[in-house]
Design a protein around this motif. Structure first.
Motif, mmCIF file in Angstrom:
data_model
loop_
_atom_site.group_PDB
_atom_site.id
_atom_site.type_symbol
_atom_site.label_atom_id
_atom_site.label_comp_id
_atom_site.label_asym_id
_atom_site.label_seq_id
_atom_site.Cartn_x
_atom_site.Cartn_y
_atom_site.Cartn_z
ATOM 1 N N MET A 133 -28.602 29.652 21.129
ATOM 2 C CA MET A 133 -28.642 30.025 19.713
ATOM 3 C C MET A 133 -28.362 31.522 19.604
ATOM 4 O O MET A 133 -28.553 32.256 20.575
ATOM 5 C CB MET A 133 -30.000 29.636 19.110
ATOM 6 N N PRO A 134 -27.903 31.992 18.448
ATOM 7 C CA PRO A 134 -27.323 33.350 18.366
ATOM 8 C C PRO A 134 -28.292 34.506 18.573
ATOM 9 O O PRO A 134 -27.938 35.499 19.211
ATOM 10 C CB PRO A 134 -26.713 33.395 16.958
ATOM 11 N N ARG A 135 -29.513 34.427 18.052
ATOM 12 C CA ARG A 135 -30.406 35.588 18.137
ATOM 13 C C ARG A 135 -31.461 35.438 19.229
ATOM 14 O O ARG A 135 -31.632 36.329 20.054
ATOM 15 C CB ARG A 135 -31.083 35.822 16.769
ATOM 16 N N LEU A 136 -32.156 34.314 19.256
ATOM 17 C CA LEU A 136 -33.157 34.060 20.293
ATOM 18 C C LEU A 136 -32.910 32.665 20.842
ATOM 19 O O LEU A 136 -32.933 31.689 20.088
ATOM 20 C CB LEU A 136 -34.579 34.156 19.707
ATOM 21 N N ASP A 137 -32.659 32.569 22.152
ATOM 22 C CA ASP A 137 -32.320 31.254 22.700
ATOM 23 C C ASP A 137 -33.567 30.371 22.831
ATOM 24 O O ASP A 137 -34.702 30.826 22.696
ATOM 25 C CB ASP A 137 -31.582 31.382 24.032
ATOM 26 N N GLY A 138 -33.318 29.085 23.090
ATOM 27 C CA GLY A 138 -34.401 28.117 23.107
ATOM 28 C C GLY A 138 -35.386 28.307 24.241
ATOM 29 O O GLY A 138 -36.556 27.966 24.107
ATOM 30 N N LEU A 139 -34.932 28.861 25.369
ATOM 31 C CA LEU A 139 -35.840 29.080 26.485
ATOM 32 C C LEU A 139 -36.834 30.188 26.168
ATOM 33 O O LEU A 139 -38.032 30.064 26.436
ATOM 34 C CB LEU A 139 -35.048 29.404 27.750
ATOM 35 N N ALA A 140 -36.344 31.275 25.574
ATOM 36 C CA ALA A 140 -37.248 32.367 25.172
ATOM 37 C C ALA A 140 -38.199 31.895 24.075
ATOM 38 O O ALA A 140 -39.389 32.231 24.080
ATOM 39 C CB ALA A 140 -36.437 33.563 24.694
ATOM 40 N N ALA A 141 -37.681 31.099 23.143
ATOM 41 C CA ALA A 141 -38.536 30.577 22.070
ATOM 42 C C ALA A 141 -39.610 29.647 22.638
ATOM 43 O O ALA A 141 -40.760 29.650 22.182
ATOM 44 C CB ALA A 141 -37.690 29.838 21.035
ATOM 45 N N THR A 142 -39.246 28.857 23.646
ATOM 46 C CA THR A 142 -40.215 27.970 24.292
ATOM 47 C C THR A 142 -41.318 28.779 24.970
ATOM 48 O O THR A 142 -42.503 28.452 24.874
ATOM 49 C CB THR A 142 -39.515 27.076 25.325
ATOM 50 N N GLU A 143 -40.944 29.848 25.662
ATOM 51 C CA GLU A 143 -41.945 30.707 26.311
ATOM 52 C C GLU A 143 -42.922 31.272 25.280
ATOM 53 O O GLU A 143 -44.133 31.326 25.531
ATOM 54 C CB GLU A 143 -41.247 31.840 27.061
ATOM 55 N N ARG A 144 -42.406 31.698 24.129
ATOM 56 C CA ARG A 144 -43.273 32.236 23.081
ATOM 57 C C ARG A 144 -44.241 31.173 22.568
ATOM 58 O O ARG A 144 -45.437 31.441 22.360
ATOM 59 C CB ARG A 144 -42.433 32.782 21.921
ATOM 60 N N LEU A 145 -43.717 29.968 22.367
ATOM 61 C CA LEU A 145 -44.573 28.894 21.857
ATOM 62 C C LEU A 145 -45.656 28.516 22.861
ATOM 63 O O LEU A 145 -46.825 28.367 22.515
ATOM 64 C CB LEU A 145 -43.738 27.652 21.544
ATOM 65 N N ARG A 146 -45.268 28.357 24.127
ATOM 66 C CA ARG A 146 -46.203 27.876 25.128
ATOM 67 C C ARG A 146 -47.254 28.917 25.490
ATOM 68 O O ARG A 146 -48.270 28.595 26.105
ATOM 69 C CB ARG A 146 -45.458 27.419 26.380
ATOM 70 N N ALA A 147 -47.016 30.172 25.097
ATOM 71 C CA ALA A 147 -48.021 31.216 25.327
ATOM 72 C C ALA A 147 -49.101 31.203 24.253
ATOM 73 O O ALA A 147 -50.133 31.861 24.388
ATOM 74 C CB ALA A 147 -47.351 32.589 25.371
ATOM 75 N N ARG A 148 -48.869 30.442 23.183
ATOM 76 C CA ARG A 148 -49.836 30.362 22.087
ATOM 77 C C ARG A 148 -51.010 29.471 22.470
ATOM 78 O O ARG A 148 -50.935 28.654 23.375
ATOM 79 C CB ARG A 148 -49.167 29.762 20.839
ATOM 80 N N ARG A 149 -52.087 29.637 21.728
ATOM 81 C CA ARG A 149 -53.216 28.729 21.882
ATOM 82 C C ARG A 149 -52.871 27.410 21.191
ATOM 83 O O ARG A 149 -52.380 27.400 20.063
ATOM 84 C CB ARG A 149 -54.457 29.359 21.239
ATOM 85 N N ASP A 150 -53.119 26.301 21.864
ATOM 86 C CA ASP A 150 -52.871 24.971 21.317
ATOM 87 C C ASP A 150 -51.422 24.825 20.839
ATOM 88 O O ASP A 150 -51.174 24.508 19.673
ATOM 89 C CB ASP A 150 -53.839 24.688 20.169
ATOM 90 N N PRO A 151 -50.444 25.029 21.716
ATOM 91 C CA PRO A 151 -49.035 24.974 21.300
ATOM 92 C C PRO A 151 -48.533 23.542 21.147
ATOM 93 O O PRO A 151 -49.105 22.603 21.726
ATOM 94 C CB PRO A 151 -48.310 25.662 22.463
ATOM 95 N N PRO A 152 -47.444 23.350 20.389
ATOM 96 C CA PRO A 152 -46.810 22.031 20.352
ATOM 97 C C PRO A 152 -46.080 21.769 21.660
ATOM 98 O O PRO A 152 -45.797 22.695 22.425
ATOM 99 C CB PRO A 152 -45.806 22.168 19.194
ATOM 100 N N GLU A 153 -45.785 20.516 21.922
ATOM 101 C CA GLU A 153 -44.952 20.176 23.066
ATOM 102 C C GLU A 153 -43.499 20.502 22.735
ATOM 103 O O GLU A 153 -43.109 20.499 21.561
ATOM 104 C CB GLU A 153 -45.090 18.698 23.422
ATOM 105 N N VAL A 154 -42.706 20.777 23.758
ATOM 106 C CA VAL A 154 -41.302 21.137 23.547
ATOM 107 C C VAL A 154 -40.412 20.235 24.389
ATOM 108 O O VAL A 154 -40.640 20.066 25.596
ATOM 109 C CB VAL A 154 -41.029 22.606 23.926
#
Length: 232
Positions: free
Chosen positions: A69-90
């Motif tokens: 994706m143009p600004r933030l790719d899906g792998l970086a976005a996944t890392e951000r999500l999975r670092a959260r408390r109680d994250p969704p599955e990806v």
């Protein structure tokens, strides 16, 4: 609502967020998923930079994530999500299936990896499976992981680290970890080790805590890094 849920008839629909920079892909996935009674697309966004705000607003159980994706790719976005408390599955959903993409997605914390030409029923099954706490590791992906690790044996310092981590486990924990590394479900592990599903789940929870990992896919990847997965 979190992604750690049992998907049974009395439960509310699995809430899905679609992330893809192609509007036609987003529309096609939304239309396809609308045919599943137990799945509800709650939102779609066009870039990884929009994922966290969308998750905050819509609280999805599962995110279908493109890689490029143009600004933030899906792998970086996944890392951000999975670092959260109680994250969704990806679930990574992409046209690219290189070893690097597969392994980066798993290390980022994704629970599944599917190609965009995957048949719709298989995508729905994958969503149901990861929403129920089971990773979507296809036999093809497992084979590629094993080949990659075998090729890197003796060169990749991850192997020594992975083996050191697994050496901390009890015999029971190690047995469960090795079977997770083969992509087996809780039910299959229970049958093989003569354990209840509840006991297997307790073992998996202990493994995640002891190994400082955030999902089963990362347990499997650790086993493969250690060169201990059974290729049969």
């Amino acid at each position: 609502m979190t992604a750690a849920r049992k998907v049974i008839g009395v439960n509310p629909p699995i809430r899905v967020l679609i992330v893809d920079d192609d509007a036609l892909v987003r529309a096609g996935l939304s239309m396809m998923l609308s045919g599943a009674e137990d799945v509800a697309v709650v939102a779609d966004v066009a870039d990884g930079s929009e994922v966290v705000p969308a998750v905050n607003e819509h609280r999805p159980d599962v995110v279908l994530m493109d890689i490029r994706m143009p600004r933030l790719d899906g792998l970086a976005a996944t890392e951000r999500l999975r670092a959260r408390r109680d994250p969704p599955e990806v679930i990574i959903l992409t046209t690219f299936d290189t070893d690097d993409h597969i392994l980066r997605a798993m290390r980022a914390g994704a629970s599944g990896f599917l190609l965009k030409h995957t048949p719709p029923p298989d995508i729905v099954r994958a969503i149901r499976r990861v929403a129920a706490g089971e990773p979507m590791l296809s036999p093809a992906v497992l084979r590629r992981m094993m080949t990659y690790v075998a090729d890197a044996a003796g060169v990749d310092p991850r192997q020594a680290r992975a083996r050191a981590l697994l050496d901390r486990l009890s015999d029971g924990e190690r047995a469960v970890a090795l079977l997770v590394g083969q992509g087996k479900t809780n039910g299959e592990i229970g049958r093989e080790l003569s354990l209840s599903v509840a006991t297997v789940k307790a073992y998996v929870s202990r493994l995640l805590t002891k190994l400082d990992l955030n999902n089963r896919v990362q347990i499997a990847l650790l086993v493969h890094d250690a060169g201990l997965a059974d290729p049969s």
